[in-house]
Design an enzyme around this catalytic site. Structure first.
Site, PDB file in Angstrom:
ATOM      1  N   LYS A   8       0.855  -1.192   0.000  1.00 39.55           N
ATOM      2  CA  LYS A   8       0.000   0.000   0.000  1.00 39.55           C
ATOM      3  C   LYS A   8       0.891   1.243   0.000  1.00 39.55           C
ATOM      4  O   LYS A   8       1.771   1.401   0.865  1.00 39.55           O
ATOM      5  CB  LYS A   8      -0.879  -0.039   1.261  1.00 39.55           C
TER       6      LYS A   8
HETATM    7  O1  G3P Z   1      -8.784   1.843   4.182  1.00 37.98           O
HETATM    8  C1  G3P Z   1      -8.839   3.209   4.461  1.00 37.98           C
HETATM    9  C2  G3P Z   1      -9.516   3.412   5.741  1.00 37.98           C
HETATM   10  O2  G3P Z   1      -8.782   2.772   6.732  1.00 37.98           O
HETATM   11  C3  G3P Z   1      -9.824   4.781   6.176  1.00 37.98           C
HETATM   12  O3  G3P Z   1     -10.972   4.654   6.916  1.00 37.98           O
HETATM   13  O4  G3P Z   1     -12.619   5.218   8.595  1.00 37.98           O
HETATM   14  O5  G3P Z   1     -10.228   5.913   8.910  1.00 37.98           O
HETATM   15  O6  G3P Z   1     -11.643   7.025   7.194  1.00 37.98           O
HETATM   16  P1  G3P Z   1     -11.386   5.773   7.969  1.00 37.98           P
END
Ligand code: G3P
Length: 218
Positions: free
Chosen positions: A87
């Site tokens: 990633k």
């Molecule tokens: O995969 C990306 C994700 O981890 C971001 O999610 O909920 O932290 O915006 P969030």
């Protein structure tokens, strides 16, 4: 549509895997820290532990931000397990690293994507997955689902093979809306997958079936 779970929590990963619909896992440094996984050796071991639970792709994020160190770190991550996808953040050196990994046959997930232009660049650089963060756009009163639609249109116009991995999914309706748009993959918390199960008429209907069965068989 592939279902990924967005967590580094092994219990939740096992639970999703046992449901039989899990296609992979995404992690990031924040999710690792949330589980108390710190230090390079522990982090690398945790990625292998995750790979040993699931059958599909496991995204492991580089923390370097310059090309040379991204490549070094990414190659080390890719060596860990055949299921690892490296990633890489959407920054200039990240785009260079995506192209480098693509040329070497190392699979990648371009993360922190918030615009169609960034997604176009990721595809041009040969990313395996692109991760538009729809929940974080919604958080700032911008239509995250619209970004997924725009990327779908652009990729279909040119036949890019980069898979759209709808990330930062917050709830079940995000999953359903992304499925309607045609996102290739969604990654979200376990609750966003579990929510797909639920309908009150299912519960009411099942209770009635069981009640009638008992009446006829008592
Ligand atoms: O995969 C990306 C994700 O981890 C971001 O999610 O909920 O932290 O915006 P969030």
């Amino acid at each position: 549509m592939k279902f990924f779970i967005d967590t580094a929590n092994l219990d939740q990963i096992k639970e999703a895997q046992e449901l039989g619909v899990l296609d992979g896992v995404t992690t990031n440094p924040s999710l690792m820290a949330k589980e108390g996984i710190t230090g390079k050796d522990n982090i690398l071991k945790h990625y292998v532990d995750i790979c040993n639970i699931v059958d599909g792709d496991v995204s492991a994020e580089v923390v370097a931000t310059d090309f040379d160190n991204m490549v070094k770190e990414g190659e080390e991550l890719a060596e860990l397990h055949e299921q690892i996808v490296v990633k890489v953040p959407m920054i200039k050196d990240g785009v260079k690293a995506l192209k480098y990994f693509s040329d070497k046959g190392i699979r990648t997930n371009c993360t922190l994507v918030f615009s169609p232009g960034q997604a176009l660049l990721a595809a041009k650089a040969g990313a395996t997955y692109v991760s538009p963060f729809l929940g974080r756009l919604d958080d700032i009163s911008t239509d995250g689902l619209n970004l997924i639609s725009e990327i779908r249109l652009i990729y279909d116009n040119y036949g890019f093979e980069t898979q759209i991995l709808a990330a930062s999914i917050r709830h079940t309706m995000h999953v359903i809306d992304c499925a309607k748009i045609g996102a290739d993959v969604m990654t979200g918390p376990l609750s966003s997958i579990d929510g797909l199960l639920k309908h009150p008429l299912t519960d009411i209907g099942l209770a009635k079936f069981l009640e009638d069965y008992k009446k006829g068989n008592s």
